[in-house]
Scaffold this active site. Structure first.
Site, short mmCIF file in Angstrom:
data_model
loop_
_atom_site.label_atom_id
_atom_site.label_comp_id
_atom_site.label_asym_id
_atom_site.label_seq_id
_atom_site.Cartn_x
_atom_site.Cartn_y
_atom_site.Cartn_z
N HIS A 21 32.52 39.38 40.85
CA HIS A 21 31.25 38.66 40.78
C HIS A 21 30.45 38.65 42.08
O HIS A 21 29.91 37.63 42.50
CB HIS A 21 31.51 37.21 40.33
CG HIS A 21 30.33 36.54 39.68
ND1 HIS A 21 29.38 35.84 40.40
CD2 HIS A 21 29.95 36.43 38.40
CE1 HIS A 21 28.48 35.33 39.57
NE2 HIS A 21 28.80 35.67 38.34
N HIS A 44 31.84 41.72 33.80
CA HIS A 44 30.99 40.96 34.73
C HIS A 44 31.43 41.28 36.16
O HIS A 44 31.30 40.43 37.03
CB HIS A 44 31.10 39.47 34.42
CG HIS A 44 29.95 38.64 34.90
ND1 HIS A 44 28.66 39.11 35.04
CD2 HIS A 44 29.90 37.33 35.27
CE1 HIS A 44 27.89 38.12 35.47
NE2 HIS A 44 28.62 37.04 35.63
N ASP A 63 29.22 34.19 30.10
CA ASP A 63 29.62 34.84 31.34
C ASP A 63 30.70 34.04 32.08
O ASP A 63 30.86 32.84 31.88
CB ASP A 63 28.41 34.95 32.29
CG ASP A 63 27.41 36.01 31.85
OD1 ASP A 63 27.55 36.53 30.72
OD2 ASP A 63 26.50 36.30 32.65
N ASP A 64 31.35 34.74 32.98
CA ASP A 64 32.19 34.17 34.04
C ASP A 64 33.59 33.77 33.59
O ASP A 64 34.37 33.26 34.38
CB ASP A 64 31.53 32.96 34.72
CG ASP A 64 30.28 33.32 35.49
OD1 ASP A 64 29.93 34.51 35.50
OD2 ASP A 64 29.64 32.42 36.05
N HIS A 94 27.52 30.15 29.86
CA HIS A 94 28.75 30.30 30.64
C HIS A 94 29.85 29.49 29.96
O HIS A 94 29.68 28.27 29.78
CB HIS A 94 28.54 29.82 32.07
CG HIS A 94 27.47 30.56 32.80
ND1 HIS A 94 26.13 30.32 32.58
CD2 HIS A 94 27.54 31.58 33.70
CE1 HIS A 94 25.42 31.15 33.34
NE2 HIS A 94 26.24 31.92 34.02
NI NI Z 1 28.12 35.15 36.46
#
Ligand code: NI
Length: 282
Positions: A99, A95, A45-46, A190
């Site tokens: 966020h 995502h 993620d991210d 991540h």
């Molecule tokens: Ni996230």
């Protein structure tokens, strides 16, 4: 013994052909039946982040596919890096655009979080996401109904090793992986941490030694209904399914460049789950 010249020429042609297909090595592990063999879906993620490219090399070198849930505004800021994720054969999900906690932002702002992320990801990669991961794992019926409008199914996880909290202590993250991964697990990482790339590099041999195939979320779960939610914010119970491998079989970490993470953008974020890391990318 010598190969007959025709075979040697054929092998040479194949070799040259393989080299001529481009510099991007795709994760071509081939189709696997996760009802028959052990599969795990690693998710990141991210990103995209400055560490993403090294992670792509690590994954491809291990013939591991994975799923990347990208933040739309980071994709818009670095579309070439997002495209390299797709070019490497990885699955791409959304995502959201920036966020936020989707359950607490004004309801009128929810559609734009999906739309802008989808537009940025599609523009950069040519792929319109069918999966999304709620920031912080936070969603609700109203948000899921909006996700359905964009054809998006939510994917949470079974295993959350807290790599962002354990950034300086990969042993703690590794312990959670060892005790919690089981066939069919979806694991949340991540790619905004160099330490996470290090951890994955040294843990893929463990998964392989345990007979696991690293697949995308869609390969693991099959088609997901728009608006549906898979998984949970909670860890699963320990299963202690994995056996460790000799330390000598774990590759030493090469000297890896550690560029600073991409600074976060001003967003309505979740306390403690900042997409730029605990120091907001500083
Ligand atoms: Ni996230």
């Amino acid at each position: 013994m010598r190969y007959p010249s025709t075979i040697a020429a054929l092998l040479a042609a194949l070799f040259i052909g393989a080299c001529a297909t481009g510099h991007v090595h795709r994760a071509d592990a081939g189709p696997v039946d996760c009802a028959v063999v052990k599969c795990v879906a690693l998710t990141f993620d991210d990103g995209p982040s400055p560490y993403t490219d090294r992670l792509l090399r690590v994954l491809n070198d291990a013939d591991a596919r994975a799923t990347f849930f990208l933040i739309g505004n980071k994709v818009a800021a670095d579309p070439a890096r997002a495209k390299r994720i797709a070019d490497a054969g990885m699955e791409i999900g959304s995502h959201t655009w920036e966020h936020p906690n989707m359950t607490t932002i004004p309801a009128a702002d929810v559609p734009a979080q999906f739309a802008r992320a989808n537009d940025a990801i599609a523009s950069a990669t040519g792929v319109t996401p069918r999966l999304w991961r709620p920031p912080g794992g936070l969603t609700d019926d109203a948000v899921n109904a909006q996700a359905a409008e964009f054809g998006l199914a939510a994917i949470l996880w079974d295993v959350i090793p807290f790599d962002w909290i354990n950034d300086a202590d990969t042993a703690a993250t590794r312990y959670m992986l060892m005790t919690q991964i089981k066939p069919g697990s979806v694991v949340l990482f991540h790619d905004t941490y160099s330490s996470t790339v290090d951890l994955v590099y040294q843990f893929l041999p463990v998964l392989k030694a345990n007979g696991y195939h690293m697949v995308s979320v869609s390969e693991l779960l099959g088609p997901r209904a728009a608006g549906s939610v898979y998984g949970s914010r909670d860890n699963g119970p320990p299963v202690n399914e994995l056996h460790d491998i000799p330390a000598a079989d774990i590759p030493a970490l090469p000297a890896t460049p550690s560029p600073p993470p991409m600074p976060n953008f001003p967003i309505t974020d979740i306390a403690g789950a900042n997409s730029g890391g605990p120091n907001n990318g500083a």
